[in-house]
Motif scaffolding. Structure first.
Motif, PDB file in Angstrom:
ATOM      1  N   PRO A   1       2.951 -15.193  -0.054  1.00 25.92           N
ATOM      2  CA  PRO A   1       4.276 -14.801  -0.548  1.00 25.92           C
ATOM      3  C   PRO A   1       5.385 -15.529   0.211  1.00 25.92           C
ATOM      4  CG  PRO A   1       3.289 -13.052   0.794  1.00 25.92           C
ATOM      5  CD  PRO A   1       2.243 -14.101   0.621  1.00 25.92           C
ATOM      6  N   VAL A   2       6.532 -15.714  -0.451  1.00 25.60           N
ATOM      7  CA  VAL A   2       7.717 -16.222   0.236  1.00 25.60           C
ATOM      8  C   VAL A   2       8.911 -15.344  -0.080  1.00 25.60           C
ATOM      9  CG1 VAL A   2       7.061 -18.657   0.307  1.00 25.60           C
ATOM     10  CG2 VAL A   2       8.265 -17.761  -1.675  1.00 25.60           C
ATOM     11  N   GLY A   3       9.895 -15.362   0.784  1.00 30.96           N
ATOM     12  CA  GLY A   3      11.128 -14.608   0.561  1.00 30.96           C
ATOM     13  C   GLY A   3      11.144 -13.329   1.361  1.00 30.96           C
ATOM     14  N   PRO A   4      12.352 -12.783   1.577  1.00 32.31           N
ATOM     15  CA  PRO A   4      12.495 -11.570   2.384  1.00 32.31           C
ATOM     16  C   PRO A   4      11.804 -10.369   1.748  1.00 32.31           C
ATOM     17  CG  PRO A   4      14.574 -12.202   1.329  1.00 32.31           C
ATOM     18  CD  PRO A   4      13.627 -13.311   1.112  1.00 32.31           C
ATOM     19  N   ASN A   5      10.978  -9.705   2.527  1.00 32.54           N
ATOM     20  CA  ASN A   5      10.300  -8.492   2.067  1.00 32.54           C
ATOM     21  C   ASN A   5       9.463  -8.688   0.819  1.00 32.54           C
ATOM     22  OD1 ASN A   5      11.198  -6.663   4.088  1.00 32.54           O
ATOM     23  ND2 ASN A   5      13.235  -6.707   3.116  1.00 32.54           N
ATOM     24  N   VAL A   6       8.894  -9.842   0.682  1.00 24.80           N
ATOM     25  CA  VAL A   6       7.965 -10.065  -0.433  1.00 24.80           C
ATOM     26  C   VAL A   6       6.542  -9.930   0.099  1.00 24.80           C
ATOM     27  CG1 VAL A   6       7.144 -11.702  -2.150  1.00 24.80           C
ATOM     28  CG2 VAL A   6       9.576 -11.585  -1.605  1.00 24.80           C
ATOM     29  N   ASP A   7       5.837  -8.909  -0.361  1.00 18.99           N
ATOM     30  CA  ASP A   7       4.468  -8.718   0.098  1.00 18.99           C
ATOM     31  C   ASP A   7       3.474  -9.134  -0.993  1.00 18.99           C
ATOM     32  OD1 ASP A   7       4.633  -6.774  -1.773  1.00 18.99           O
ATOM     33  OD2 ASP A   7       4.486  -5.076  -0.390  1.00 18.99           O
ATOM     34  N   ASP A   8       2.194  -8.895  -0.730  1.00 18.35           N
ATOM     35  CA  ASP A   8       1.178  -9.323  -1.691  1.00 18.35           C
ATOM     36  C   ASP A   8       1.346  -8.647  -3.047  1.00 18.35           C
ATOM     37  OD1 ASP A   8       0.066 -11.039   0.064  1.00 18.35           O
ATOM     38  OD2 ASP A   8      -1.954 -10.189  -0.005  1.00 18.35           O
ATOM     39  N   GLY A   9       1.804  -7.399  -3.039  1.00 20.41           N
ATOM     40  CA  GLY A   9       1.987  -6.691  -4.311  1.00 20.41           C
ATOM     41  C   GLY A   9       3.034  -7.361  -5.183  1.00 20.41           C
TER      42      GLY A   9
ATOM     43  N   LEU B   1      17.602 -14.331  -9.702  1.00 22.21           N
ATOM     44  CA  LEU B   1      16.860 -14.524  -8.456  1.00 22.21           C
ATOM     45  C   LEU B   1      16.102 -13.252  -8.119  1.00 22.21           C
ATOM     46  CD1 LEU B   1      19.340 -16.400  -6.075  1.00 22.21           C
ATOM     47  CD2 LEU B   1      17.307 -17.290  -7.211  1.00 22.21           C
ATOM     48  N   PHE B   2      14.898 -13.398  -7.640  1.00 16.84           N
ATOM     49  CA  PHE B   2      14.098 -12.245  -7.189  1.00 16.84           C
ATOM     50  C   PHE B   2      13.891 -11.202  -8.283  1.00 16.84           C
ATOM     51  CE2 PHE B   2      15.907 -13.770  -3.139  1.00 16.84           C
ATOM     52  CZ  PHE B   2      14.713 -14.067  -2.503  1.00 16.84           C
ATOM     53  N   TRP B   3      13.823 -11.653  -9.533  1.00 12.45           N
ATOM     54  CA  TRP B   3      13.603 -10.694 -10.617  1.00 12.45           C
ATOM     55  C   TRP B   3      12.311  -9.923 -10.410  1.00 12.45           C
ATOM     56  CZ3 TRP B   3       8.992 -11.703 -12.702  1.00 12.45           C
ATOM     57  CH2 TRP B   3       8.532 -13.023 -12.632  1.00 12.45           C
ATOM     58  N   ALA B   4      11.352 -10.522  -9.753  1.00 10.11           N
ATOM     59  CA  ALA B   4      10.051  -9.861  -9.586  1.00 10.11           C
ATOM     60  C   ALA B   4      10.180  -8.604  -8.741  1.00 10.11           C
ATOM     61  CB  ALA B   4       9.043 -10.830  -8.964  1.00 10.11           C
ATOM     62  N   LYS B   5      11.225  -8.543  -7.919  1.00 12.02           N
ATOM     63  CA  LYS B   5      11.377  -7.378  -7.050  1.00 12.02           C
ATOM     64  C   LYS B   5      11.667  -6.109  -7.838  1.00 12.02           C
ATOM     65  CE  LYS B   5      12.459  -8.831  -2.409  1.00 12.02           C
ATOM     66  NZ  LYS B   5      11.781  -7.647  -1.859  1.00 12.02           N
ATOM     67  N   ARG B   6      12.179  -6.294  -9.057  1.00  8.90           N
ATOM     68  CA  ARG B   6      12.433  -5.106  -9.872  1.00  8.90           C
ATOM     69  C   ARG B   6      11.139  -4.408 -10.279  1.00  8.90           C
ATOM     70  NH1 ARG B   6      16.299  -7.825 -14.253  1.00  8.90           N
ATOM     71  NH2 ARG B   6      14.368  -8.971 -14.496  1.00  8.90           N
ATOM     72  N   LEU B   7      10.035  -5.113 -10.130  1.00 11.77           N
ATOM     73  CA  LEU B   7       8.749  -4.510 -10.521  1.00 11.77           C
ATOM     74  C   LEU B   7       8.047  -3.830  -9.357  1.00 11.77           C
ATOM     75  CD1 LEU B   7       7.513  -7.519 -12.684  1.00 11.77           C
ATOM     76  CD2 LEU B   7       8.522  -5.386 -13.498  1.00 11.77           C
ATOM     77  N   GLU B   8       8.645  -3.911  -8.177  1.00 12.07           N
ATOM     78  CA  GLU B   8       7.982  -3.324  -7.004  1.00 12.07           C
ATOM     79  C   GLU B   8       7.744  -1.833  -7.182  1.00 12.07           C
ATOM     80  OE1 GLU B   8      10.369  -4.445  -3.676  1.00 12.07           O
ATOM     81  OE2 GLU B   8       9.390  -6.387  -3.443  1.00 12.07           O
ATOM     82  N   GLY B   9       6.602  -1.391  -6.740  1.00 11.94           N
ATOM     83  CA  GLY B   9       6.295   0.038  -6.844  1.00 11.94           C
ATOM     84  C   GLY B   9       5.610   0.407  -8.145  1.00 11.94           C
ATOM     85  N   LEU B  10       5.714  -0.451  -9.143  1.00 15.23           N
ATOM     86  CA  LEU B  10       4.983  -0.192 -10.382  1.00 15.23           C
ATOM     87  C   LEU B  10       3.523  -0.565 -10.191  1.00 15.23           C
ATOM     88  CD1 LEU B  10       7.275  -1.544 -13.228  1.00 15.23           C
ATOM     89  CD2 LEU B  10       6.681   0.824 -12.717  1.00 15.23           C
ATOM     90  N   ARG B  11       2.640   0.211 -10.775  1.00 14.58           N
ATOM     91  CA  ARG B  11       1.223  -0.114 -10.648  1.00 14.58           C
ATOM     92  C   ARG B  11       0.475   0.327 -11.906  1.00 14.58           C
ATOM     93  NH1 ARG B  11      -1.585   1.415  -5.015  1.00 14.58           N
ATOM     94  NH2 ARG B  11      -0.368  -0.239  -4.050  1.00 14.58           N
ATOM     95  N   ALA B  12      -0.499  -0.446 -12.288  1.00 12.71           N
ATOM     96  CA  ALA B  12      -1.300  -0.084 -13.465  1.00 12.71           C
ATOM     97  C   ALA B  12      -2.091   1.184 -13.163  1.00 12.71           C
ATOM     98  CB  ALA B  12      -2.251  -1.220 -13.823  1.00 12.71           C
ATOM     99  N   CYS B  13      -2.372   1.954 -14.199  1.00 14.30           N
ATOM    100  CA  CYS B  13      -3.178   3.152 -13.975  1.00 14.30           C
ATOM    101  C   CYS B  13      -4.320   3.218 -14.983  1.00 14.30           C
ATOM    102  CB  CYS B  13      -2.310   4.407 -14.078  1.00 14.30           C
ATOM    103  SG  CYS B  13      -1.562   4.643 -15.688  1.00 14.30           S
ATOM    104  N   ASP B  14      -5.346   3.986 -14.651  1.00 19.39           N
ATOM    105  CA  ASP B  14      -6.486   4.092 -15.558  1.00 19.39           C
ATOM    106  C   ASP B  14      -6.228   5.158 -16.622  1.00 19.39           C
ATOM    107  OD1 ASP B  14      -6.918   6.561 -14.526  1.00 19.39           O
ATOM    108  OD2 ASP B  14      -8.687   6.013 -13.362  1.00 19.39           O
TER     109      ASP B  14
END
Lengths: 199, 199
Positions: free
Chosen positions: B119-127, B89-102
């Motif tokens: 978005p749905v779910g607690p503390n799920v934002d657009d990112g 559940l919420f596996w996507a949250k493990r990716l929070e804070g990661l961002r592509a770079c140039d």
DNA sequence: CGGAGTGCTGAA
DNA sequence: TTCAGCACTCCG
């Protein structure tokens, strides 16, 4: 059925560096028969022999071009008459002014190119360069290496010296440092991902 | 060598309504070899039968999911016991804070999502939403449809109602208007390209 | 279209 | 009968 796996090792009778592998047929009419394979380096399953996929944002798979140091002609070379129709000079210029847009139709801002990529030719700016490189990566099956001729000569006489099969950029030399830097970037990205995934 | 192109027509030896088509491989190691296809209706070249490729910036080919109205089982359905291991559940949250770079290591700015994606779910934002949608498009072979449960119920009891195989977004309904708008965008882009190429 | 794997066959 | 060498099929 138990099968003894043959040691896939160097064999005394083979030239140095060659390997022999015996594969037993597992089914069918010829089950139990053995096929023998010889490799000059690496094994069939050696991952290092598979060219990596370009990490470009592309919907096409684009394997990196492999330069062979042995003088083995590729099968394509041996075939006759599969010539593509020649490219027009400066075809990339026809794409000038076009720009990708987001879902709302708002055009995306300019993209910054790596410092190593320099445009060549009259009135070729970074935008045109990007379009010609991107198109080349999608369209050609050759290595994308840029123009070989010097800037001066290209400016003077593009009709003679411009290679229409290559993008409007100077030839780029990738040195050991570049490779190391790229490896570092990949390392960093992998570590971040690993970090993120291990919680 | 002259080659007579086989009429792609009904063949006497075939059951009524079936067609045989021979396609010559145009490139690669097996160029010149022929693949034979049989169809009971429509032809291979019928563009409307070929699912379009997702226009995501992806190095993987991602054909759009096709819903068949006839009751033809998909190939995947016919295979037995190919169950994937369940998603957390919420596996996507493990990716929070990661961002592509140039190329210079500078992180890219936030991406704006289409208004329809919530978005749905607690503390799920657009990112997080973007990361979960993007990962789903790469990883799953199912249709990416979003969560079916209502927002209230998901917020209350995600352990019960959250579907870990889908990204953390509300289910999206694509209506005729959306399709028309998308078709318009494609039209515009095509016209621009055509314009650019015909000079 | 490639690659793994099996089938086929002419020569010995 | 055997089998090296290739043709061919199947599937991803």
């Amino acid at each position: 059925m138990n099968v003894t796996i043959e040691r896939k090792s160097d064999c005394a009778a083979l030239p140095k560096g060659w390997q022999r592998e015996e594969i037993m047929r597992k089914s069918g009419l010829s089950a139990g028969k053995v096929d023998v394979f010889y490799y000059s380096r690496g094994m069939r399953t050696d991952v290092s022999l598979v060219p990596p996929i370009r990490q470009t944002a592309s919907i096409f798979k684009q394997p990196v071009t492999v330069y062979k140091t042995q003088d083995s002609k590729s099968k394509a070379d041996l075939k006759h008459g599969t010539l593509d129709k020649p490219n027009q000079l400066f075809w990339a210029k026809r794409l000038e002014g076009l720009r990708a847009c987001d879902v709302d139709g708002v055009e995306l801002g300019p993209v910054e190119l790596p410092k190593g990529l320099k445009p060549v030719g009259p009135n070729v700016d970074d935008g045109t360069l990007l379009q010609s490189v991107a198109t080349s990566l999608h369209v050609t099956s050759q290595a994308v290496t840029g123009q070989q001729a010097s800037k001066a000569v290209l400016q003077m006489n593009p009709g003679v010296f411009l290679n229409p099969d290559q993008p409007l950029m100077h030839s780029v030399n990738i040195n050991e440092d570049d490779i190391r830097r790229q490896e570092d970037r990949v390392q960093v990205a992998r570590r971040k991902l690993q970090e993120a995934l291990k919680c």
